[in-house]
Design a protein around this motif. Structure first.
Motif, PDB file in Angstrom:
ATOM      1  N   SER A  71       0.956  -1.330  -0.087  1.00 56.57           N
ATOM      2  CA  SER A  71      -0.019  -0.004   0.049  1.00 56.57           C
ATOM      3  C   SER A  71       0.854   1.334   0.070  1.00 56.57           C
ATOM      4  O   SER A  71       0.317   2.518  -0.407  1.00 56.57           O
ATOM      5  CB  SER A  71      -0.897   0.029   1.391  1.00 56.57           C
ATOM      6  OG  SER A  71      -0.207   0.150   2.395  1.00 56.57           O
ATOM      7  N   GLY A  72       2.008   0.950   0.492  1.00 59.19           N
ATOM      8  CA  GLY A  72       3.076   2.278   0.462  1.00 59.19           C
ATOM      9  C   GLY A  72       2.642   3.369   1.442  1.00 59.19           C
ATOM     10  O   GLY A  72       3.342   4.246   1.571  1.00 59.19           O
TER      11      GLY A  72
ATOM     12  N   GLY B 102       5.004  -2.558   5.808  1.00 57.14           N
ATOM     13  CA  GLY B 102       4.108  -3.965   5.471  1.00 57.14           C
ATOM     14  C   GLY B 102       2.519  -3.401   5.421  1.00 57.14           C
ATOM     15  O   GLY B 102       1.807  -4.262   5.408  1.00 57.14           O
ATOM     16  N   GLY B 103       2.546  -2.235   5.131  1.00 55.00           N
ATOM     17  CA  GLY B 103       1.005  -1.966   4.890  1.00 55.00           C
ATOM     18  C   GLY B 103       0.439  -2.569   3.777  1.00 55.00           C
ATOM     19  O   GLY B 103       1.206  -2.814   2.589  1.00 55.00           O
TER      20      GLY B 103
ATOM     21  N   TYR C 119      -9.648  -3.736  -0.753  1.00 55.94           N
ATOM     22  CA  TYR C 119      -9.569  -3.053   0.584  1.00 55.94           C
ATOM     23  C   TYR C 119      -8.357  -2.206   0.474  1.00 55.94           C
ATOM     24  O   TYR C 119      -7.387  -2.857   0.754  1.00 55.94           O
ATOM     25  CB  TYR C 119      -9.757  -4.223   1.600  1.00 55.94           C
ATOM     26  CG  TYR C 119      -9.846  -3.338   2.856  1.00 55.94           C
ATOM     27  CD1 TYR C 119     -11.034  -2.244   3.414  1.00 55.94           C
ATOM     28  CD2 TYR C 119      -9.032  -3.559   3.908  1.00 55.94           C
ATOM     29  CE1 TYR C 119     -10.949  -1.835   4.519  1.00 55.94           C
ATOM     30  CE2 TYR C 119      -9.103  -2.615   5.157  1.00 55.94           C
ATOM     31  CZ  TYR C 119      -9.899  -2.110   5.470  1.00 55.94           C
ATOM     32  OH  TYR C 119     -10.050  -1.358   6.654  1.00 55.94           O
ATOM     33  N   ALA C 120      -8.633  -0.991   0.265  1.00 55.79           N
ATOM     34  CA  ALA C 120      -7.412  -0.247   0.488  1.00 55.79           C
ATOM     35  C   ALA C 120      -7.756   1.356   1.077  1.00 55.79           C
ATOM     36  O   ALA C 120      -8.005   2.404   0.651  1.00 55.79           O
ATOM     37  CB  ALA C 120      -7.062   0.318  -1.091  1.00 55.79           C
ATOM     38  N   PRO C 121      -8.030   1.341   2.485  1.00 60.15           N
ATOM     39  CA  PRO C 121      -8.145   2.378   3.301  1.00 60.15           C
ATOM     40  C   PRO C 121      -7.197   3.442   3.358  1.00 60.15           C
ATOM     41  O   PRO C 121      -7.339   4.440   3.305  1.00 60.15           O
ATOM     42  CB  PRO C 121      -8.258   1.676   4.646  1.00 60.15           C
ATOM     43  CG  PRO C 121      -7.729   0.554   4.861  1.00 60.15           C
ATOM     44  CD  PRO C 121      -7.540  -0.031   3.289  1.00 60.15           C
ATOM     45  N   ARG C 122      -5.832   3.067   3.327  1.00 65.86           N
ATOM     46  CA  ARG C 122      -4.596   4.207   3.273  1.00 65.86           C
ATOM     47  C   ARG C 122      -3.819   3.623   2.311  1.00 65.86           C
ATOM     48  O   ARG C 122      -3.245   2.529   2.364  1.00 65.86           O
ATOM     49  CB  ARG C 122      -4.046   4.204   4.633  1.00 65.86           C
ATOM     50  CG  ARG C 122      -5.139   4.703   5.754  1.00 65.86           C
ATOM     51  CD  ARG C 122      -5.118   6.035   5.588  1.00 65.86           C
ATOM     52  NE  ARG C 122      -5.809   6.508   7.185  1.00 65.86           N
ATOM     53  CZ  ARG C 122      -7.237   7.058   6.894  1.00 65.86           C
ATOM     54  NH1 ARG C 122      -7.696   6.978   5.691  1.00 65.86           N
ATOM     55  NH2 ARG C 122      -7.721   7.486   7.880  1.00 65.86           N
ATOM     56  N   TRP C 123      -3.431   4.316   1.060  1.00 66.08           N
ATOM     57  CA  TRP C 123      -2.308   3.992   0.363  1.00 66.08           C
ATOM     58  C   TRP C 123      -1.566   5.233  -0.057  1.00 66.08           C
ATOM     59  O   TRP C 123      -2.059   6.419  -0.260  1.00 66.08           O
ATOM     60  CB  TRP C 123      -2.924   3.193  -0.829  1.00 66.08           C
ATOM     61  CG  TRP C 123      -4.205   3.749  -1.658  1.00 66.08           C
ATOM     62  CD1 TRP C 123      -5.464   3.967  -1.289  1.00 66.08           C
ATOM     63  CD2 TRP C 123      -3.981   4.552  -2.754  1.00 66.08           C
ATOM     64  NE1 TRP C 123      -6.025   4.771  -2.102  1.00 66.08           N
ATOM     65  CE2 TRP C 123      -5.396   5.216  -3.124  1.00 66.08           C
ATOM     66  CE3 TRP C 123      -3.166   4.808  -3.619  1.00 66.08           C
ATOM     67  CZ2 TRP C 123      -5.703   5.756  -4.322  1.00 66.08           C
ATOM     68  CZ3 TRP C 123      -3.100   5.342  -4.840  1.00 66.08           C
ATOM     69  CH2 TRP C 123      -4.732   5.828  -5.234  1.00 66.08           C
ATOM     70  N   ASN C 124      -0.586   4.929  -0.913  1.00 66.08           N
ATOM     71  CA  ASN C 124       0.315   5.949  -1.585  1.00 66.08           C
ATOM     72  C   ASN C 124       0.763   5.744  -2.816  1.00 66.08           C
ATOM     73  O   ASN C 124       1.305   4.635  -2.987  1.00 66.08           O
ATOM     74  CB  ASN C 124       1.456   6.453  -0.502  1.00 66.08           C
ATOM     75  CG  ASN C 124       2.239   7.611  -0.886  1.00 66.08           C
ATOM     76  OD1 ASN C 124       1.692   8.517  -1.571  1.00 66.08           O
ATOM     77  ND2 ASN C 124       3.532   7.754  -0.522  1.00 66.08           N
ATOM     78  N   HIS C 125       0.851   6.715  -3.914  1.00 64.88           N
ATOM     79  CA  HIS C 125       0.991   6.331  -5.158  1.00 64.88           C
ATOM     80  C   HIS C 125       2.588   6.554  -5.437  1.00 64.88           C
ATOM     81  O   HIS C 125       2.785   6.204  -6.482  1.00 64.88           O
ATOM     82  CB  HIS C 125       0.037   7.065  -5.990  1.00 64.88           C
ATOM     83  CG  HIS C 125       0.401   8.717  -6.011  1.00 64.88           C
ATOM     84  ND1 HIS C 125       0.101   9.287  -4.866  1.00 64.88           N
ATOM     85  CD2 HIS C 125       0.666   9.495  -6.891  1.00 64.88           C
ATOM     86  CE1 HIS C 125       0.431  10.596  -4.917  1.00 64.88           C
ATOM     87  NE2 HIS C 125       0.674  10.509  -6.367  1.00 64.88           N
TER      88      HIS C 125
ATOM     89  N   LEU D  89       9.634   3.684   2.014  1.00 64.11           N
ATOM     90  CA  LEU D  89       8.971   2.883   1.489  1.00 64.11           C
ATOM     91  C   LEU D  89       8.660   2.986  -0.096  1.00 64.11           C
ATOM     92  O   LEU D  89       8.843   3.976  -0.757  1.00 64.11           O
ATOM     93  CB  LEU D  89       7.427   2.950   1.973  1.00 64.11           C
ATOM     94  CG  LEU D  89       7.498   2.775   3.568  1.00 64.11           C
ATOM     95  CD1 LEU D  89       5.981   3.197   4.155  1.00 64.11           C
ATOM     96  CD2 LEU D  89       7.722   1.504   3.778  1.00 64.11           C
ATOM     97  N   ASN D  90       8.342   1.798  -0.912  1.00 62.84           N
ATOM     98  CA  ASN D  90       8.111   1.823  -2.325  1.00 62.84           C
ATOM     99  C   ASN D  90       6.363   2.374  -2.413  1.00 62.84           C
ATOM    100  O   ASN D  90       5.918   2.269  -1.405  1.00 62.84           O
ATOM    101  CB  ASN D  90       8.213   0.464  -2.887  1.00 62.84           C
ATOM    102  CG  ASN D  90       9.773   0.109  -2.865  1.00 62.84           C
ATOM    103  OD1 ASN D  90      10.489   0.851  -3.301  1.00 62.84           O
ATOM    104  ND2 ASN D  90       9.765  -1.237  -2.611  1.00 62.84           N
TER     105      ASN D  90
END
Length: 812
Positions: free
Chosen positions: A155-156, A160-161, A175-181, A187-188
């Motif tokens: 998820s970034g 481990g997200g 299910y993606a409540p928190r993510w980063n592009h 983090l990747n």
């Protein structure tokens, strides 16, 4: 398939989690807690849901996503030991227990207190139960839950997200409540996009996306925000201020520590000597750093390469400059300091009380937490920053520190040691409680062993798959089955390259490199085979390490001291801190009432006059509004479900998604919503008279295709008179057949096309990946599996190549 989704929350807005109910399985997503309320209130709330839950999925190692989990495990131990399966990644399991230790100790549920109802063994057992998965690993539960499978993707957002993919026979839910592009410091980026910026094929076309829009990332690039953070640190130190940075020890701590280490290292190289100690103030001490050193493969490779080039093992090594202390020990250190403080209420309140009323301090807030209680000091500091922005403060609007001189109400813990008689009563009560726990564990471990033996009898004893399933089942349900068994925390094991082994890495996510090939073989980079000269900085560092070898025999070299040109002072510093190197920075046995003194705990609300500087720098690793409006439509979901939150949903993001033809549903707390996004499948039988008219064309070894025009009729099924079947019959009027543009179906295989044209005396050769050049005039380029381009000026060769490509496809 119809399913329902409900986000549950208690009346006082403390405990919450999302429940997805399918026909044959019920999944609980991220049982969270905001730190307010009691152990008994947690049990009362989850009692109404726990009996129906089959699976628990945890997406992040943060309190927001697992705050309730350890208490639930303790309260409903028979349910978890007998039937509930819990899934998460290895960092979620390790860092989640660190966060739980800090949170539960802060509120008195855990620790050497007379009224504590949990101990360290409860925390360890709960997170040992989590079945750890790797990224892109498929958890096959089809036999147990009729077609269900789970996949974890990066998820970034936190180490481990996870973005969970829940797949059933007819549903595919992200299910993606928190993510980063985008990639941040350690983090990747999320797995939603590949390296080329296109949507990942495994994520495409979900039936539903479950997400949260309560926190939207900053539009400013991450690099700019990091520079702002570094500049703020530099200005504060030059003004002779101490720094206080509240962090979540199982989350943002790792990134902030890397930024602090980078800042001190670069200033040392530039000749600026900042001899400032760095303090980590946390109940879990340095366990999060120990876990991080064993999970480097879950972090960005860039940060590892950077620190390897600095002759250091990792940015998380505990060196003489970093000291791990408790809030009580903070008063023994004077002068400037950098304090990384666990953001739980008790520790942060004590630290503010000791620092901000005496020293010159700059507080840097790095994250937003919408679920933070109103009495939490983090919430009060954030409110002061927001108020300064509303009042039009120029410093706040420019992102610079504002001055605060005000009184703040803090909840300070006061503890009084129990007398020997009362302490023994508490210990006896704890021992009795532990015996009950061990009895329950042994009971369900014995049942698990009986099931494993039954499997062995029913199936071939020599069958490796049966043996592995039995062992896995025993391991998942039988951990800590006996009080004499030592609890081992799962960590990644790095295989030594010098030792030959056939064992597989079970925990590391592995992404094989893609090799480019042409007619002559694999394309290689010749620079990899040329000798490389060491840089001047590396040579000097290596030379200095050799020269200091006579007095520095410890493996934990301090990078800052190696760079220090003042050798004598460096020697003295190392000698002074040698006793510290023998300390166990992971030892939290002081929280065990059976091994330490027992205290009576009381919370006293105290008004403290604070004088400090305050600044908010958004380091949250989360996607911004513009990217949300671009990426979700590219994924092409049928519906986007927005979860409710304590903070209001960003309506502008909802409007932008709606404009892009995304069906979006904003849910509410405790309101069950029925979802039916699956495509209806209809079995159609072709009438024999129509089948004789069809021209079937083979497009591969397994598939044939034909152009069909007819009419659908329903008839009674002779095999099942109570059911009707749908039959496709030919049209009674053949003139009703309409002519339209033809459709070509199949796969263009460039190697086969090359052989055909070469046999016709054409010069065909590959130039680059996926491009075939014929006679130097015509290009055949394969964009993807569904698109092939024939490019060239009109000529005999062009039309011949175009015809050859058409012959490879079926025409319908």
């Amino acid at each position: 398939m119809t399913y329902t989704i409900e986000t549950c929350r208690d009346e006082k807005k403390r405990f919450e989690g999302t429940i997805v109910r399918f026909n044959n399985v019920i999944v609980l997503l991220d049982p969270g807690w905001n730190g307010e309320g009691s152990y008994e209130e947690c049990e009362e709330f989850w009692t109404q849901y726990i009996s129906e839950v089959d699976i628990v999925l945890i997406s992040q190692p943060t309190i927001e996503c697992l705050g309730s989990y350890a208490m639930m495990f303790k309260q409903f131990l028979p349910h978890f030991r007998s039937r509930i399966q819990v899934y998460g990644t290895l960092p979620v399991s390790n860092l989640g227990r660190v966060n739980s230790v800090d949170l539960l100790t802060s509120v008195g549920i855990l620790g050497p207190f007379s009224n504590a109802v949990m101990d360290l063994e409860d925390i360890e057992s709960s997170f040992d139960l989590i079945e750890t998965v790797k990224y892109s690993q498929t958890v096959d539960l089809k036999n147990k839950f009729d077609g269900l499978s789970l996949e974890a993707h990066n998820s970034g957002y936190a180490p481990g997200g996870t973005i969970w993919t829940i797949i059933t026979s007819s549903e595919k839910i992200l299910y993606a409540p928190r993510w980063n592009h985008t990639r941040d410091t350690i983090l990747n980026s999320a797995d939603l996009l590949d390296n080329t910026g296109n949507p990942t094929s495994s994520m495409m076309h979900p039936t539903s996306v479950i997400t949260n829009l309560s926190i939207i990332g900053s539009a400013e690039p991450q690099r700019k925000r990091v520079e702002h953070f570094t500049d703020t640190m530099k200005r504060a130190i030059q003004m002779n201020n101490s720094l206080l940075v509240p962090v979540e020890v199982g989350g943002k701590l790792l990134e902030v520590l890397v930024l602090v280490n980078n800042f001190l290292y670069e200033n040392m190289r530039g000749g600026l000597k900042y001899d400032i100690p760095v303090f980590l103030i946390s109940y879990s001490r340095g366990r999060s750093l120990t876990y991080a050193k064993s999970m480097l493969e879950w972090l960005s490779s860039q940060v590892i390469k950077t620190w390897e080039s600095r002759d250091n093992r990792s940015p998380f090594d505990v060196v003489s400059r970093l000291r791990i202390i408790t809030p009580e020990e903070l008063g023994g250190y004077t002068g400037q300091k950098i304090c990384l403080v666990s953001e739980v209420d008790d520790i942060l309140s004590q630290t503010i009380n000791k620092l901000c009323s005496k020293d010159k301090v700059t507080i840097i807030l790095t994250e937003r937490h919408p679920n933070t209680p109103a009495q939490h000091p983090l919430r009060k500091l954030n409110d002061k920053w927001q108020q300064a922005i509303k009042n039009g403060s120029r410093s706040a609007l420019d992102g610079n520190p504002i001055s605060i001189s005000d009184s703040m109400s803090l909840r300070i813990m006061k503890r009084t040691i129990l007398n020997k008689k009362d302490a023994e009563k508490v210990r006896e009560m704890i021992k009795t409680r532990n015996e009950v726990r061990e009895k329950i564990i042994e009971e369900y471990t014995a049942k698990t062993n009986d099931k494993a033996q039954t499997k062995t009898i029913l199936f071939d004893v020599d069958d490796e798959s049966s043996d592995e399933e039995g062992v896995d089942s025993m391991d998942a349900r039988g951990k800590n089955g006996s009080g004499n068994v030592k609890v081992e925390i799962p960590v990644d094991i790095t295989s030594n390259d010098s030792v030959s082994t056939n064992e597989k890495h079970l925990m590391f996510p592995f992404h094989p490199a893609k090799l480019k090939s042409d007619d002559y073989g694999d394309v290689v980079n010749l620079k990899r085979f040329l000798p490389q000269e060491e840089s001047y900085d590396q040579a000097q560092s290596l030379k200095q390490s050799y020269s200091n070898n006579d007095y520095d025999e410890d493996d934990d070299d301090d990078t800052y001291e190696v760079l220090d040109s003042r050798i004598n002072k460096s020697k003295k510093r190392k000698t002074d801190h040698n006793p510290r190197k023998q300390e166990n920075n992971d030892d939290i046995s002081y929280l065990d009432p059976l091994k330490s003194d027992i205290y009576k705990r009381a919370i006293v609300e105290t008004k403290v006059n604070i004088r400090c500087s305050l600044v908010y720098i958004d380091l949250t690793s989360i996607v911004n509004a513009r990217s949300i409006a671009i990426i979700w439509p590219a994924i092409k979901p049928r519906k986007v479900i927005v979860l409710p939150s304590a903070a209001p949903v960003d309506n502008q993001v909802v409007v932008n998604l709606t404009k892009r033809n995304i069906d979006i549903l904003v849910t509410e707390f405790n309101n069950s919503v029925e979802m039916d996004t699956s495509v209806k499948a209809i079995d159609i039988s072709i009438d024999p008279s129509l089948d004789q008219l069809l021209n079937w064309q083979r497009i591969s070894k397994s598939f044939t295709v034909a152009h069909v025009v007819g009419k659908l009729l329903t008839e009674t099924d002779p095999k099942a008179p109570h059911r009707e079947k749908v039959i496709l019959k030919p049209l009674s009027n053949p003139l009703a057949l309409h002519s339209g543009s033809s459709l070509r179906i199949g796969d263009v295989r460039l190697p086969e096309l090359k052989r055909r044209l070469t046999a016709e005396n054409h010069k065909a050769e590959f130039q680059g990946e996926g491009t075939l050049v014929i006679d130097g005039k015509v290009l055949v380029r394969k964009i993807n599996d569904a698109e092939t381009i024939v490019d060239g000026s009109p000529s005999d060769v062009f039309y011949k190549v175009k015809s050859a490509v058409s012959d490879m496809l079926a025409n319908v």
